[in-house]
Scaffold this motif. Structure first.
Motif, PDB file in Angstrom:
ATOM      1  N   ASP A   6      -1.244   4.058   4.829  1.00 27.50           N
ATOM      2  CA  ASP A   6      -2.032   3.296   5.633  1.00 27.50           C
ATOM      3  C   ASP A   6      -3.433   3.879   6.024  1.00 27.50           C
ATOM      4  O   ASP A   6      -3.951   3.301   7.055  1.00 27.50           O
ATOM      5  N   PRO A  33       0.780  -1.126  -0.005  1.00 26.30           N
ATOM      6  CA  PRO A  33       0.058  -0.023  -0.024  1.00 26.30           C
ATOM      7  C   PRO A  33       0.831   1.319  -0.055  1.00 26.30           C
ATOM      8  O   PRO A  33       2.052   1.078   0.538  1.00 26.30           O
ATOM      9  N   ALA A  34       0.284   2.481  -0.487  1.00 22.80           N
ATOM     10  CA  ALA A  34       1.141   3.369  -0.731  1.00 22.80           C
ATOM     11  C   ALA A  34       0.657   4.396   0.751  1.00 22.80           C
ATOM     12  O   ALA A  34       1.583   5.172   0.777  1.00 22.80           O
ATOM     13  N   ASP A  80       3.070 -13.253   0.433  1.00 22.94           N
ATOM     14  CA  ASP A  80       3.398 -12.639   1.459  1.00 22.94           C
ATOM     15  C   ASP A  80       5.041 -12.170   1.280  1.00 22.94           C
ATOM     16  O   ASP A  80       5.414 -10.807   1.584  1.00 22.94           O
ATOM     17  N   LEU A 118      -9.019  -1.112  10.312  1.00 26.06           N
ATOM     18  CA  LEU A 118      -8.788  -1.751  11.747  1.00 26.06           C
ATOM     19  C   LEU A 118     -10.034  -1.082  12.531  1.00 26.06           C
ATOM     20  O   LEU A 118     -10.675  -1.543  13.378  1.00 26.06           O
ATOM     21  N   TYR A 151      -8.072  -5.988   5.918  1.00 22.97           N
ATOM     22  CA  TYR A 151      -8.143  -5.946   7.342  1.00 22.97           C
ATOM     23  C   TYR A 151      -9.586  -5.944   8.074  1.00 22.97           C
ATOM     24  O   TYR A 151      -9.667  -6.222   9.200  1.00 22.97           O
ATOM     25  N   LYS A 183      -5.928   0.969   5.775  1.00 24.38           N
ATOM     26  CA  LYS A 183      -5.535   0.095   6.723  1.00 24.38           C
ATOM     27  C   LYS A 183      -5.977   0.492   8.087  1.00 24.38           C
ATOM     28  O   LYS A 183      -6.725  -0.253   8.697  1.00 24.38           O
ATOM     29  N   LYS A 184      -5.839   1.618   8.420  1.00 25.04           N
ATOM     30  CA  LYS A 184      -6.303   2.062   9.777  1.00 25.04           C
ATOM     31  C   LYS A 184      -7.758   2.268   9.838  1.00 25.04           C
ATOM     32  O   LYS A 184      -8.374   1.977  10.853  1.00 25.04           O
TER      33      LYS A 184
END
Lengths: 1165, 160
Positions: A743, A740-741, A925, A750, A780, A746-747
């Motif tokens: 976060d 990812p460029a 991964d 979450l 996520y 992602k945050k």
């Protein structure tokens, strides 16, 4: 309590014998202590299989079981049978363990030596023991009758569904009225009339739904009324099989006048009765199947039998914590029941069983047992009889089981085949004729029978190495592949006040635990000895007391519990769906909105949920639009929030609305939406702020957010820049920007996960949209990702069709909310890494905001301590979720595998498909954290390591070349295929988004699907014969042989079908015979076939029927509909067909032979 | 015997290293807790319901993970001090760790806020094991350097 009744059904012989002496005498059924004998028997039912084989032939009138599946299970069973017959050989190996390491049998490459090897005579000293062994194994197969076997069974396509449904609905009403009335006076024991209590244990088995026509007459028999009535009143528990049988047994005991008649019935019609009951089971499961919602979510007695469901609910709530059954039991026993059975009792029992293995068929051998029994509890003289029956069961008790397990270290036939050394450079035909099956773990037949389905739970090594050192030596990854929320045809659902779990490790009770005695069981994961709670003594299926080992939890490796409030953080959330739609110019151009709205409109009533279901809509371009759908408005109200830097929710209660109440407004909105933005000129996209808004909107409830995005997000938080350099697409050096460029996503994911919001992403972009960054929002938060490259509603009909089909499945498929999944494993094993879409909350706990039936997980394991002190390793995955109906449920899968200490055994049990999938996950991964070339090297090294490890450790062959065990013979092909996948290939032009999407697919697709994508199945269609074909209902499904993926296997005069998982290619050669073209495609000759034909016409010819039957059959076991493309030899589409020919050389990748040579070079380095 | 700048540096380093030792211990405990979480025989439900103890533990872990940057800064700070004091040997002893810190921070996952640990990958057994090992190594290093600074301080004080 009437354990004998149960027994009777297990063996017809003992049935007739026992029912006669018991006729009219109630006492035997009152006495619980009998169960002391049963409970010390280990749970795994050896009862399952035999009736399966028998019931099928006998029930065709009632149901036609799906032959495809039936044949599979049958063959599986026959394998068991075979193994059990060869038990002596296993034993032999046990006694001379070095035997299978000894090189001699393996040295000779001819297969004959393997055939003869097992038959080399067993040591004479063992002969007697072996015989016993055999005898003890035989009974299960000799005796008909079982119930749990059926539970494991696939239901036939529901032909009798309507009938069944009616009965199902009728029964509760028909029954409840007299339920409490006549039962009590007639039946002094009270426990049956007190059935409301029993319903708290209710097994909401999906097979339970109703009794069958064949059984009904029995129930209608006048003297039986009170039983019939009381039983269905409890609604939850009863399987039809039980419905049918117990009345006839109970009747004699209770109803004086009824007894004779029924006894007569029993004796004369015994066989038919039991078969009827089987028929009943299959029947009713058929009914559930048709009952289930169209999404193919079979489970859920919630859906399938609302009446039952409610019954279960009300009863459990009404009974509260009090457990009436044990109470009534106490009262009836007058405190006579020994709380703790004298252990001497058990000991003698065990001893007795040692003495007489063959006791299943001969009662006279039981002198020891009953004698000691009478001694220990003389007050219960009548139940001596029933104890005979206990003995007469073909039940593997502790000693038997351990003996059986002892034999496990041997090498059975299958394993020998799996170990056959294969020289890859010489053997060209490696593929089996049929798609590969999971290897069978080398367990005793009883355990094998109850083990979890390989489609749900699969391990890369079906024999677990004892130590990490051994694992390292084998050079194979150890891991699990899980598909926990898979749509199941058959799922026992259990309602119970107490869910029995190990007190130390919290493992759910499962078929692989050991019952030490009546009141204690030993956890198979941490080996702690636990008490059996009172409630668990009662078996809701047989409605008997004191058979904890026969409860559905202990008979099925996959069960579902209805969880109590202990398992809730908050009241179960309602189903909540929010649709976040991109309406920028780009989206309007692509034209997806109309198709989305149409599809949603069509499926609005099929969205999983109940009366509380909530929906909401949110659209965005450079602003965010909310829609007020509050009930009472005349039309939807659009609220525009243009402040995207600080998003707020304009109105709190009217944006997410109850679907039922506001259905008209939702429909209004869906009809008007496509037109509303048709003139949009706004090119920017504020995806980040829209997601923030969605998060705020959903955070009070949690639920599912479906995001439809058509371009790179350019505004507000989470704005991205294009990172792809089109000139680098085919670079053979590293590929950049796989991670990812930012976060931000992602945050946010979450945060969403914390509020139980799952975000699913549909990307319909023709340009680069940085899926690597955006996909984090789904990764996520346990969502799913769909990608339609170059989607356009006119220019790209193939993608449009796929989008529509996917959307239909997506909207209607089952869903679980606020879920967590915990994976436990036997002490000594530990979890290393998880793969899939989720958030890892602790070492073994995954937090899944949403769980859907189409996503799978992979787990890497490591061995921390030696497993030397146990012969079995178990894994348990427990998924706790809230169903769309607002029920908290726990789905538990348990897998049991043998532990081995020989490298050859490890190789023999290797599951090449699972290994490939796990390696693929690890490679993904690696390519993200390190680099793509690293990941590719690691994959090649995996092959090199395996070959050299096998060469140096196991095979003592001096022959040169690449030698691998037969079980792993396809490994190099699969690894080569992996290297040629979009996700991992280099040198071929691959768009970054497509590559990233392929990586996401690798992480979430279930094994079968993934394997089809990696290594498609290729069949020749034009010369199919009916030989070996499956017969399903009326259709004949031909089973053409699998072909290697090489152009040399394809000839111009044929037609070939390639099954790539999400798409079928039907390649028609230039010289394909015209009959095929005419009969299947409906065109007179090759030239007249249109270039992009994407369906197979329904023609009345045999060949067409066969082809369509095959396609349907292939389609049957996958969730998303696959499209079909007819590829002509001379069109440009030919390239897409041939790029799947992984064994051939391509512009930038080597052929299979070159790959092998490369491996050989690496080895000699 | 005079109180030089070098002696001051050593004293400061002594105190700060004590703090770093404390950080390192906390770091180890935090990761150990993360790792052994499942060994607690708590109900699955309890893991869902954050009990007081649980919340405390989570906070502790969070704080420990946030201590990364202060730790790096403190270490960087007294490296600069030693540089100013021209204590070349001491500086050389610290340089590898400094380089490691720089490398570690450069190769951190994509994050918008300062920090080193990505909650989505932290539970990976490899990363957990690595972090734990890192903690132990640092603890050892700080302990040794604590005594070295003590010795250095006394040496500087005595010799000058």
């Amino acid at each position: 309590m009437s354990a004998p009744g149960y027994t009777n059904l297990n063996s017809s012989v003992s049935y007739s014998q026992n029912s006669t002496p018991n006729g009219g005498a109630a006492p035997p059924y009152q006495n619980g202590p009998t169960q002391a004998y049963q409970s010390m028997n280990p749970p795994p039912g050896c009862y399952g299989a035999p009736p399966q084989q028998q019931s099928y032939p006998t029930t065709p009138a009632h149901s036609t079981p799906a032959p495809g599946k039936a044949s599979i299970t049958k063959s599986a069973h026959s394998a068991n049978y075979y193994q059990s017959n060869h038990q002596p050989q296993q034993q032999q190996h046990h006694h001379i363990p070095q035997h299978h390491v000894a090189p001699s049998p393996y040295n000779v490459p001819s297969s004959q030596s393997y055939a003869t090897h097992p038959s080399s005579g067993p040591p004479p000293s063992n002969a007697q023991y072996n015989q016993q062994q055999q005898q003890q194994q035989q009974p299960p197969y000799a005796t008909p009758g079982s119930y749990y076997g059926q539970q494991l069974y696939y239901p036939p396509p529901g032909q009798h569904s309507s009938q069944q449904q009616q009965q199902q609905q009728q029964q509760p009403t028909l029954v409840t009225a007299p339920a409490s009335g006549p039962g009590a006076p007639l039946y002094p024991i009270v426990s049956y009339p007190s059935a409301p209590g029993s319903s708290q244990y209710g097994t909401l088995s999906s097979t339970q739904s109703t009794s069958t026509p064949g059984v009904m007459p029995t129930q209608m028999g006048a003297p039986l009324h009170q039983y019939n009535t009381s039983r269905p009143a409890s609604t939850t528990a009863v399987q039809p099989g039980y419905n049918a049988a117990p009345p006839s047994q109970l009747a004699p005991t209770v109803n004086g006048q009824g007894s004779t008649a029924h006894q007569h019935y029993d004796q004369s019609h015994q066989a038919s009765l039991s078969y009827n009951s089987y028929g009943g089971v299959t029947h009713s499961s058929g009914s559930t199947e048709t009952d289930r919602p169209p999404s193919g979510t079979p489970s859920t007695s919630v859906h399938s039998s609302p009446g039952h469901q409610q019954g279960g609910d009300t009863s459990s709530s009404s009974t509260g914590s009090a457990s009436p059954v044990p109470n009534s039991y106490d009262s009836l026993e007058g405190g006579n029941f020994p709380d703790s059975m004298p252990s001497s009792n058990d000991m003698t029992n065990q001893a007795a069983s040692y003495g007489s293995y063959g006791y299943s068929s001969m009662q006279p051998a039981y002198h020891q047992g009953p004698a000691s029994h009478a001694d220990s509890s003389p007050s219960h003289d009548p139940y001596g009889q029933s104890s005979y029956q206990q003995y007469s069961q073909p039940f593997p008790n502790l000693s038997q089981l351990s003996a059986a397990l002892g034999g496990l270290s041997g090498v059975p036939e299958l394993e020998v085949e799996a170990l056959r050394p294969v020289n890859l450079l010489q053997e060209r035909n490696l593929l089996p004729p049929r798609p590969l099956e999971a290897p069978e773990p080398n367990l005793s037949p009883e355990l094998k029978k109850v083990n979890c389905s390989p489609q749900t739970f699969r391990c890369t090594l079906s024999s677990i190495p004892q130590t990490q050192a051994l694992l390292n030596k084998a050079r194979l990854p150890l891991g699990l592949l899980l598909h926990p929320f898979r749509d199941l045809q058959q799922l026992p659902v259990i309602t119970s006040n107490t869910i029995v779990r190990c007190r130390s490790c919290r493992t759910y009770i499962n078929p692989f635990v050991t019952f030490l005695d009546q009141r204690r069981w030993k956890c198979n994961l941490c080996y702690r000895v636990n008490d059996v709670p009172d409630e668990f003594m009662y078996n809701p299926v047989t409605r008997l007391y004191g058979e904890p080992h026969r409860r559905p939890e202990v008979q099925n490796a996959t069960v579902e519990f209805i969880a109590s409030s202990d398992y809730m953080l908050r009241p179960p959330q309602p189903a909540a769906y929010l649709f976040v739609l991109d309406v920028s110019h780009n989206a309007v151009e692509a034209g997806y909105l109309k198709y989305f709205c149409d599809s949603l409109m069509e499926n609005l009533d099929r969205l999983p949920g109940d009366s509380r279901t909530r929906v909401g809509f949110l659209t965005f371009d450079n602003t965010i639009h909310f829609y007020n759908l509050q009930e009472g408005l005349s039309q939807p109200q659009m609220l525009v929030v243009s402040d995207i830097d600080d998003v707020f929710i304009p109105s709190h209660d009217s944006l997410m609305v109850n679907l039922k109440e506001s259905k008209e407004l939702v429909k209004d909105l869906l009809t008007s939406l496509p037109a509303m933005f048709s003139q949009s000129r706004e090119t920017h996209s504020a995806l980040g702020p829209a997601l923030q808004a969605a998060f705020k909107l959903m955070s009070p409830t949690g639920g599912r957010v479906s995001v439809f995005q058509t371009q790179l997000p350019t505004l507000g938080a989470g704005a991205l820049q294009s990172r792809e350099d089109p000139n680098q697409r085919s670079s053979s050096k590293g590929v950049q920007h796989l991670g990812p460029a930012t976060d931000f996503y992602k945050k946010l994911a979450l945060d969403c996960s914390g509020q139980q919001i799952g975000v699913d992403l549909f990307l319909l972009s023709s340009q680069y949209a940085d899926l690597a960054s955006i996909s984090c929002i789904s990764k996520y938060s346990a969502g799913s990702i769909f990608y339609y490259p170059s989607f356009h509603y006119i220019h790209n009909p193939a993608q449009l069709e796929k989008f529509q089909k996917d959307l239909e499945r997506y909207l209607t498929r089952k869903i679980g909310f606020e879920a967590v999944m915990r994976i436990r494993c036997t002490k000594g094993l530990s979890i290393h890494t998880f793969h899939g879409n989720f958030f890892v909350r602790s070492t073994d706990l995954l937090s899944l905001a949403n769980v859907n039936p189409d996503s799978a997980f992979a787990v890497q394991m490591s061995i921390e301590d030696s497993l030397a002190d146990s012969s079995l390793a178990c894994f348990q995955a427990a998924l706790l979720y809230t169903s769309s109906k607002g029920k908290r449920r726990i789905r538990v899968h348990t897998l049991c595998l043998p532990v081995v200490n020989q490298l050859s055994d490890v190789y023999a049990g290797a599951d090449v498909q699972a290994v490939t999938c796990l390696l693929a996950n690890m490679a993904i991964d690696r390519s993200i954290t390190s680099s793509l070339s690293d990941a590719r090297d690691a994959l090649v090294n995996a092959v090199v390591d395996l070959v050299s490890a096998y060469k140096s450790n196991v095979s003592n062959l001096l022959q040169s070349g690449l030698v691998v065990p037969a079980a792993m013979r396809l490994f190099p092909v699969f690894i080569l295929a992996l290297l040629k996948q979009k996700a991992l290939r280099t040198g071929t032009s691959t768009r970054l988004d497509e590559r990233v999407f392929a990586m996401c697919e690798f992480k979430t697709q279930p094994l079968q699907q993934l394997m089809r994508m990696v290594h498609p199945d290729l069949y020749r269609l034009d010369n199919m014969s009916d030989q070996g074909a499956l017969h399903l209902n009326d259709t004949v499904v031909p089973q053409p042989h699998l072909l290697h993926l090489s152009a040399e296997r394809v000839s111009r005069d044929g037609a070939f079908l390639m099954d790539c998982g999400t798409v079928f290619y039907l390649w028609v050669g230039k010289c394909c015979n015209e009959m095929f073209i005419r009969d299947v495609l409906g065109y007179p000759n090759y030239a007249s076939i249109p270039p992009n034909m994407s369906h197979i016409p329904e023609l009345e010819t045999t060949l067409s029927e066969r082809v369509r039957a095959l396609l349907d059959w292939l389609q049957d076991n996958r969730a998303f509909c696959s499209t079909i493309h007819v590829v002509k030899d001379d069109t440009s589409a030919k390239a897409t067909f041939f790029q799947h020919m992984v064994e051939d050389r391509s512009e930038s990748a080597s052929s299979y032979h070159e790959f092998l040579q490369h491996v050989q070079q690496q080895m000699s380095k | 015997m005079a109180f030089t700048f070098a002696a001051f540096c050593y004293m400061l380093a002594l105190l700060l290293t004590a703090a770093l030792i404390f950080f390192a211990i906390w770091h180890i405990i935090a990761f150990d807790e993360l790792k052994t979480d499942y060994k607690n025989p708590i109900d699955q439900c309890n893991t869902l319901n954050p009990t007081v103890e649980k919340v405390k533990k989570i906070k502790r872990v969070k704080i420990a993970l946030k201590l990364v940057l202060p730790e790096y800064l403190i270490h960087f700070f007294f490296c600069v001090m030693f540089f100013c004091a021209a204590e070349w040997l001491t500086l050389c002893l610290n340089l590898p760790l400094l380089a490691y810190h720089v490398w570690r921070y450069m190769s951190r996952p994509v994050m918008s806020c300062p920090g080193l640990y990505d909650p989505t990958t932290i539970m990976n057994a490899d990363i957990l094991a690595f972090c734990q090992k890192e903690g132990w190594c640092k603890l050892a290093f700080y302990l040794l350097s604590f005594f070295y600074y003590l010795y250095g301080m006394i040496y500087v004080l005595v010799s000058s």
